[in-house]
Design a protein around this motif. Structure first.
Motif, PDB file in Angstrom:
ATOM      1  N   GLU A   1       0.727  -1.288   0.063  1.00 12.56           N
ATOM      2  CA  GLU A   1       0.040   0.121  -0.025  1.00 12.56           C
ATOM      3  C   GLU A   1       0.843   1.313  -0.003  1.00 12.56           C
ATOM      4  N   SER A   2       2.003   1.259   0.731  1.00 15.13           N
ATOM      5  CA  SER A   2       2.985   2.344   0.846  1.00 15.13           C
ATOM      6  C   SER A   2       3.373   2.766  -0.874  1.00 15.13           C
ATOM      7  N   LEU A   3       3.817   1.807  -1.498  1.00 13.16           N
ATOM      8  CA  LEU A   3       4.212   2.062  -3.042  1.00 13.16           C
ATOM      9  C   LEU A   3       3.052   2.686  -3.817  1.00 13.16           C
ATOM     10  N   ALA A   4       1.769   2.108  -3.622  1.00 14.13           N
ATOM     11  CA  ALA A   4       0.650   2.354  -4.405  1.00 14.13           C
ATOM     12  C   ALA A   4       0.444   3.992  -3.721  1.00 14.13           C
ATOM     13  N   SER A   5       0.564   4.380  -2.652  1.00 14.61           N
ATOM     14  CA  SER A   5       0.450   5.577  -2.013  1.00 14.61           C
ATOM     15  C   SER A   5       1.371   6.557  -2.653  1.00 14.61           C
ATOM     16  N   ARG A   6       2.655   6.092  -2.638  1.00 14.42           N
ATOM     17  CA  ARG A   6       3.859   6.828  -3.050  1.00 14.42           C
ATOM     18  C   ARG A   6       3.795   7.261  -4.509  1.00 14.42           C
ATOM     19  N   PHE A   7       3.271   6.366  -5.524  1.00 11.73           N
ATOM     20  CA  PHE A   7       3.242   6.615  -6.701  1.00 11.73           C
ATOM     21  C   PHE A   7       1.844   6.941  -7.228  1.00 11.73           C
ATOM     22  N   LEU A   8       0.904   7.664  -6.440  1.00  8.65           N
ATOM     23  CA  LEU A   8      -0.353   7.886  -6.601  1.00  8.65           C
ATOM     24  C   LEU A   8      -1.021   7.151  -7.607  1.00  8.65           C
ATOM     25  N   ILE A   9      -1.176   5.783  -7.299  1.00  4.96           N
ATOM     26  CA  ILE A   9      -1.867   4.746  -8.167  1.00  4.96           C
ATOM     27  C   ILE A   9      -3.542   4.855  -7.748  1.00  4.96           C
ATOM     28  N   LYS A  10      -4.186   5.301  -8.754  1.00  6.89           N
ATOM     29  CA  LYS A  10      -5.598   5.581  -8.419  1.00  6.89           C
ATOM     30  C   LYS A  10      -6.381   4.616  -9.097  1.00  6.89           C
ATOM     31  N   SER A  11      -5.798   3.915 -10.091  1.00  5.59           N
ATOM     32  CA  SER A  11      -6.609   2.819 -10.532  1.00  5.59           C
ATOM     33  C   SER A  11      -5.770   1.810 -11.031  1.00  5.59           C
ATOM     34  N   ILE A  12      -6.216   0.578 -11.090  1.00  4.75           N
ATOM     35  CA  ILE A  12      -5.370  -0.692 -11.372  1.00  4.75           C
ATOM     36  C   ILE A  12      -6.215  -1.447 -12.622  1.00  4.75           C
ATOM     37  N   PRO A  13      -5.639  -2.245 -13.479  1.00  4.25           N
ATOM     38  CA  PRO A  13      -3.908  -2.166 -13.290  1.00  4.25           C
ATOM     39  C   PRO A  13      -3.238  -0.847 -14.030  1.00  4.25           C
ATOM     40  N   THR A  14      -2.171  -0.548 -13.574  1.00  3.12           N
ATOM     41  CA  THR A  14      -1.453   0.844 -14.138  1.00  3.12           C
ATOM     42  C   THR A  14      -0.161   0.202 -14.483  1.00  3.12           C
ATOM     43  N   ILE A  15       0.297   0.495 -15.707  1.00  3.84           N
ATOM     44  CA  ILE A  15       1.710   0.056 -16.128  1.00  3.84           C
ATOM     45  C   ILE A  15       2.354   1.583 -16.092  1.00  3.84           C
ATOM     46  N   ALA A  16       3.486   1.562 -15.360  1.00  7.96           N
ATOM     47  CA  ALA A  16       4.614   2.755 -15.146  1.00  7.96           C
ATOM     48  C   ALA A  16       5.850   2.188 -15.756  1.00  7.96           C
ATOM     49  N   ILE A  17       6.627   3.069 -16.623  1.00 11.02           N
ATOM     50  CA  ILE A  17       7.826   2.892 -17.063  1.00 11.02           C
ATOM     51  C   ILE A  17       8.780   3.827 -16.338  1.00 11.02           C
ATOM     52  N   PHE A  18       9.978   3.244 -15.991  1.00 10.52           N
ATOM     53  CA  PHE A  18      10.725   3.932 -15.292  1.00 10.52           C
ATOM     54  C   PHE A  18      12.232   3.703 -16.158  1.00 10.52           C
ATOM     55  N   LYS A  19      12.715   4.836 -16.440  1.00 16.60           N
ATOM     56  CA  LYS A  19      13.968   4.914 -17.127  1.00 16.60           C
ATOM     57  C   LYS A  19      15.196   6.003 -16.129  1.00 16.60           C
ATOM     58  N   GLN A  20      16.236   5.294 -15.748  1.00 15.16           N
ATOM     59  CA  GLN A  20      17.223   5.929 -15.158  1.00 15.16           C
ATOM     60  C   GLN A  20      16.650   6.681 -13.807  1.00 15.16           C
ATOM     61  N   ALA A  21      15.737   5.595 -12.984  1.00 11.71           N
ATOM     62  CA  ALA A  21      15.123   5.770 -11.949  1.00 11.71           C
ATOM     63  C   ALA A  21      14.013   6.931 -11.960  1.00 11.71           C
ATOM     64  N   GLU A  22      13.756   7.422 -13.033  1.00 10.45           N
ATOM     65  CA  GLU A  22      12.530   8.313 -13.246  1.00 10.45           C
ATOM     66  C   GLU A  22      11.408   7.645 -13.866  1.00 10.45           C
ATOM     67  N   GLU A  23      10.250   8.106 -13.446  1.00  8.99           N
ATOM     68  CA  GLU A  23       8.992   7.577 -14.193  1.00  8.99           C
ATOM     69  C   GLU A  23       8.881   8.472 -15.498  1.00  8.99           C
ATOM     70  N   VAL A  24       8.682   7.876 -16.651  1.00  3.90           N
ATOM     71  CA  VAL A  24       8.566   8.535 -17.853  1.00  3.90           C
ATOM     72  C   VAL A  24       7.182   8.367 -18.798  1.00  3.90           C
ATOM     73  N   LYS A  25       6.423   7.317 -18.403  1.00  3.94           N
ATOM     74  CA  LYS A  25       5.380   7.197 -18.995  1.00  3.94           C
ATOM     75  C   LYS A  25       4.457   6.171 -17.873  1.00  3.94           C
ATOM     76  N   ARG A  26       3.198   6.570 -18.100  1.00  2.00           N
ATOM     77  CA  ARG A  26       1.946   5.894 -17.301  1.00  2.00           C
ATOM     78  C   ARG A  26       0.924   5.544 -18.019  1.00  2.00           C
ATOM     79  N   VAL A  27       0.519   4.409 -17.768  1.00  3.86           N
ATOM     80  CA  VAL A  27      -0.937   3.911 -18.386  1.00  3.86           C
ATOM     81  C   VAL A  27      -1.878   3.173 -17.614  1.00  3.86           C
ATOM     82  N   SER A  28      -2.971   3.417 -17.276  1.00 11.52           N
ATOM     83  CA  SER A  28      -3.911   2.796 -16.474  1.00 11.52           C
ATOM     84  C   SER A  28      -5.024   1.962 -17.494  1.00 11.52           C
TER      85      SER A  28
END
Length: 140
Positions: free
Chosen positions: A97-124
């Motif tokens: 739950e803490s990771l979902a909260s940290r990344f503000l996941i509002k709906s699932i499934p959510t695909i997030a792409i990280f490059k060089q430790a930064e989120e670059v794209k998100r699709v729900s």
């Protein structure tokens, strides 16, 4: 380039190539070519994302979510195409739950792409194999 072993999470430095016939972890000796998505926790998330020079494709999901269940075989199938090109991981938002909260996941499934430790794209929402592959290819 640095890649995280999907078995023991040890960071391995390997030469960057177009394809690999063999690549084993220096710690556990298992294959780095294994494309089975790994489950991340609050304790392992930052280690994996920060230490991966390849894009990290994250599926935020929950076991009670029907669209998430539909995505499991699709996520696994697409991951097979990207050995040492992208690292596919999963985060169970019910247990983490803490990771979902940290990344503000509002709906699932959510695909997030990280490059060089930064989120670059998100699709729900659930994606078919073609859309998921396109999303990954756009971010390699």
């Amino acid at each position: 380039m640095n890649v995280v072993c999907p078995h023991c999470l040890k960071v391995n430095k390997i030469p960057k190539k177009d394809s690999y016939l063999k690549a084993n972890c220096g710690e556990c000796k298992n294959s780095l070519l294994d494309t089975t998505p790994i489950e991340l926790t609050e304790q392992t998330f930052d280690h994996v994302v920060v230490n991966s020079d390849i894009p990290v494709i994250i599926d935020f999901w929950a076991p009670w979510c029907n669209p998430c269940k539909m995505m499991i075989p699709i996520f696994n199938e697409v991951s097979n195409k990207y050995s040492l090109k992208a690292l596919f991981v999963k985060v169970n938002t019910q247990e983490q739950e803490s990771l979902a909260s940290r990344f503000l996941i509002k709906s699932i499934p959510t695909i997030a792409i990280f490059k060089q430790a930064e989120e670059v794209k998100r699709v729900s929402g659930a994606l078919d194999p073609l859309k998921l592959s396109s999303l990954v290819n756009e971010n390699l």
